[in-house]
Design a protein around this motif. Structure first.
Motif, PDB file in Angstrom:
ATOM      1  N   LEU A   1       0.851  -1.181   0.000  1.00  0.00           N
ATOM      2  CA  LEU A   1       0.000   0.000   0.000  1.00  0.00           C
ATOM      3  C   LEU A   1       0.891   1.236   0.000  1.00  0.00           C
ATOM      4  CD1 LEU A   1      -2.876   1.282   0.340  1.00  0.00           C
ATOM      5  CD2 LEU A   1      -2.429   1.241   2.809  1.00  0.00           C
ATOM      6  N   VAL A   2       0.644   2.152  -0.953  1.00  0.00           N
ATOM      7  CA  VAL A   2       1.444   3.367  -1.067  1.00  0.00           C
ATOM      8  C   VAL A   2       0.518   4.573  -1.071  1.00  0.00           C
ATOM      9  CG1 VAL A   2       3.079   4.668  -2.488  1.00  0.00           C
ATOM     10  CG2 VAL A   2       3.235   2.172  -2.386  1.00  0.00           C
ATOM     11  N   GLY A   3       0.840   5.568  -0.260  1.00  0.00           N
ATOM     12  CA  GLY A   3       0.139   6.842  -0.277  1.00  0.00           C
ATOM     13  C   GLY A   3       0.945   7.868  -1.052  1.00  0.00           C
ATOM     14  N   ILE A   4       0.304   8.550  -1.986  1.00  0.00           N
ATOM     15  CA  ILE A   4       0.953   9.598  -2.777  1.00  0.00           C
ATOM     16  C   ILE A   4       0.045  10.820  -2.747  1.00  0.00           C
ATOM     17  CG2 ILE A   4       1.689  10.307  -5.090  1.00  0.00           C
ATOM     18  CD1 ILE A   4       2.351   7.359  -5.643  1.00  0.00           C
ATOM     19  N   GLY A   5       0.641  11.989  -2.533  1.00  0.00           N
ATOM     20  CA  GLY A   5      -0.165  13.193  -2.598  1.00  0.00           C
ATOM     21  C   GLY A   5       0.175  14.223  -1.559  1.00  0.00           C
ATOM     22  N   ASP A   6      -0.874  14.891  -1.081  1.00  0.00           N
ATOM     23  CA  ASP A   6      -0.742  16.081  -0.261  1.00  0.00           C
ATOM     24  C   ASP A   6      -1.111  15.788   1.188  1.00  0.00           C
ATOM     25  OD1 ASP A   6      -3.532  15.845  -0.461  1.00  0.00           O
ATOM     26  OD2 ASP A   6      -3.597  17.212  -2.163  1.00  0.00           O
TER      27      ASP A   6
ATOM     28  N   ALA B   1       3.139  -1.137   4.010  1.00  0.00           N
ATOM     29  CA  ALA B   1       2.637   0.199   3.681  1.00  0.00           C
ATOM     30  C   ALA B   1       3.739   1.235   3.789  1.00  0.00           C
ATOM     31  CB  ALA B   1       1.480   0.573   4.607  1.00  0.00           C
ATOM     32  N   THR B   2       3.678   2.202   2.893  1.00  0.00           N
ATOM     33  CA  THR B   2       4.565   3.370   2.972  1.00  0.00           C
ATOM     34  C   THR B   2       3.778   4.578   2.483  1.00  0.00           C
ATOM     35  OG1 THR B   2       6.710   4.279   2.318  1.00  0.00           O
ATOM     36  CG2 THR B   2       5.539   3.021   0.657  1.00  0.00           C
ATOM     37  N   ASN B   3       3.917   5.680   3.202  1.00  0.00           N
ATOM     38  CA  ASN B   3       3.181   6.900   2.869  1.00  0.00           C
ATOM     39  C   ASN B   3       4.177   7.956   2.390  1.00  0.00           C
ATOM     40  OD1 ASN B   3       1.394   8.989   2.599  1.00  0.00           O
ATOM     41  ND2 ASN B   3       0.499   8.782   4.646  1.00  0.00           N
TER      42      ASN B   3
ATOM     43  N   LEU C   1      -1.232  -1.402  -4.177  1.00  0.00           N
ATOM     44  CA  LEU C   1      -2.460  -0.646  -3.930  1.00  0.00           C
ATOM     45  C   LEU C   1      -2.013   0.786  -3.644  1.00  0.00           C
ATOM     46  CD1 LEU C   1      -4.765  -2.774  -1.572  1.00  0.00           C
ATOM     47  CD2 LEU C   1      -5.159  -2.196  -3.964  1.00  0.00           C
ATOM     48  N   VAL C   2      -2.364   1.708  -4.511  1.00  0.00           N
ATOM     49  CA  VAL C   2      -1.910   3.087  -4.397  1.00  0.00           C
ATOM     50  C   VAL C   2      -3.119   3.979  -4.154  1.00  0.00           C
ATOM     51  CG1 VAL C   2      -0.692   4.980  -5.540  1.00  0.00           C
ATOM     52  CG2 VAL C   2       0.006   2.604  -5.946  1.00  0.00           C
ATOM     53  N   VAL C   3      -3.032   4.816  -3.121  1.00  0.00           N
ATOM     54  CA  VAL C   3      -4.092   5.793  -2.845  1.00  0.00           C
ATOM     55  C   VAL C   3      -3.495   7.178  -3.068  1.00  0.00           C
ATOM     56  CG1 VAL C   3      -5.397   4.300  -1.309  1.00  0.00           C
ATOM     57  CG2 VAL C   3      -3.583   5.719  -0.354  1.00  0.00           C
TER      58      VAL C   3
END
Length: 271
Positions: A9-14, A58-60, A89-91
């Motif tokens: 799971l990867v978080g990308i963004g602001d 997971a990594t954010n 899984l990318v959010v």
């Protein structure tokens, strides 16, 4: 269990994906996707990705205050290529800061557009579309074993009214139209690629901004007429992050190919 294969799971963004405004890190939408906080709502206990993905990591990579050009840089420089056996899984939340910065304090420019006219913004919107397509394709390329990207559109703290004064900002006559054009770009990007799925954050948050108590508006939510934004206006509060977690989970349940068992409602949520 959906699958025992490794899932990243990867978080990308602001700051929305970073979790700014949540009561604790555990109450951010990203962490709540992974596991439930100790004070979880009774209807959500056990509804998290770690319950169905035993080999979840997971990594954010989200950065508070970042804009879409920065998100492309993060993908290019900080998102590694994963082994073939790993599913991604990318959010992703992107574009919101492009619109709201610099709150009318400085002349508008690309990726800090607040106060611009639509005519000024048109080339910036076109470049956002090209940039977003690059972001999505380069993310897909980092996961040769396959991935799914869950891409949120951009909410509106004014509940679709567009009155800056209600959120302590200057008037922006073309703001709603420019906001709409950005969301159209996000929707087209999600339609273009089979592995990208839209998360309707804009629709979810209508009725929970600066006009949430105005019962005569079409956006009024009688079941939950509460404000979902934090003190800085542009980020959610803890209740808002709960709602974001729910809408992301619902889209993952609806669209993921990871399920090995035919139990598509195992994580279904309300919110």
């Amino acid at each position: 269990m959906w699958t025992d294969r490794p899932v990243q799971l990867v978080g990308i963004g602001d700051s929305v994906t970073r979790g700014l405004g949540a009561r604790t890190t555990a109450h951010s939408y990203f962490r709540r996707l992974i596991e439930n906080p100790p004070d979880e709502w009774s209807d959500m206990r056990g509804k998290c990705l770690s319950a169905v993905l035993p080999n979840l990591q997971a990594t954010n990579l989200a950065v508070s205050g970042s804009t879409s050009p920065m998100h492309l840089d993060v993908i290019e420089n900080d998102l590694p290529s994963y082994p073939d056996d790993v599913f991604g899984l990318v959010v992703m939340t992107t574009g919101g800061n492009d619109l709201i910065h610099s709150y009318g304090r400085l002349p508008p420019r690309e990726a800090a557009m607040f106060g611009s006219t639509l005519q000024q913004a048109l080339p910036w919107i076109d470049r956002f579309e090209a940039r977003l397509n690059q972001m999505l394709q380069r993310t897909i390329d980092r996961f040769p074993g396959g991935c799914e990207i869950y891409l949120a559109d951009i909410y509106d703290p004014t509940d679709g009214v567009g009155d800056g004064a209600s959120v302590f900002l200057p008037a922006w006559p073309d703001g709603l139209e420019i906001h709409s054009r950005y969301n159209e770009v996000i929707h087209r990007a999600a339609d273009r690629l089979a592995s990208v799925h839209l998360v309707p954050m804009h629709k979810t948050f209508l009725g929970h901004g600066s006009h949430c108590r105005q019962f005569w508006r079409s956006t009024y939510d009688a079941s939950d007429p509460h404000y979902w934004f934090w003190d800085n206006i542009e980020d959610p509060n803890t209740r808002g992050y709960d709602a974001i977690r729910r809408v992301f989970l619902n889209e993952i349940v609806r669209n993921t190919n990871l399920r090995m068992e035919s139990n598509p409602q195992s994580l279904a949520t309300q919110g």
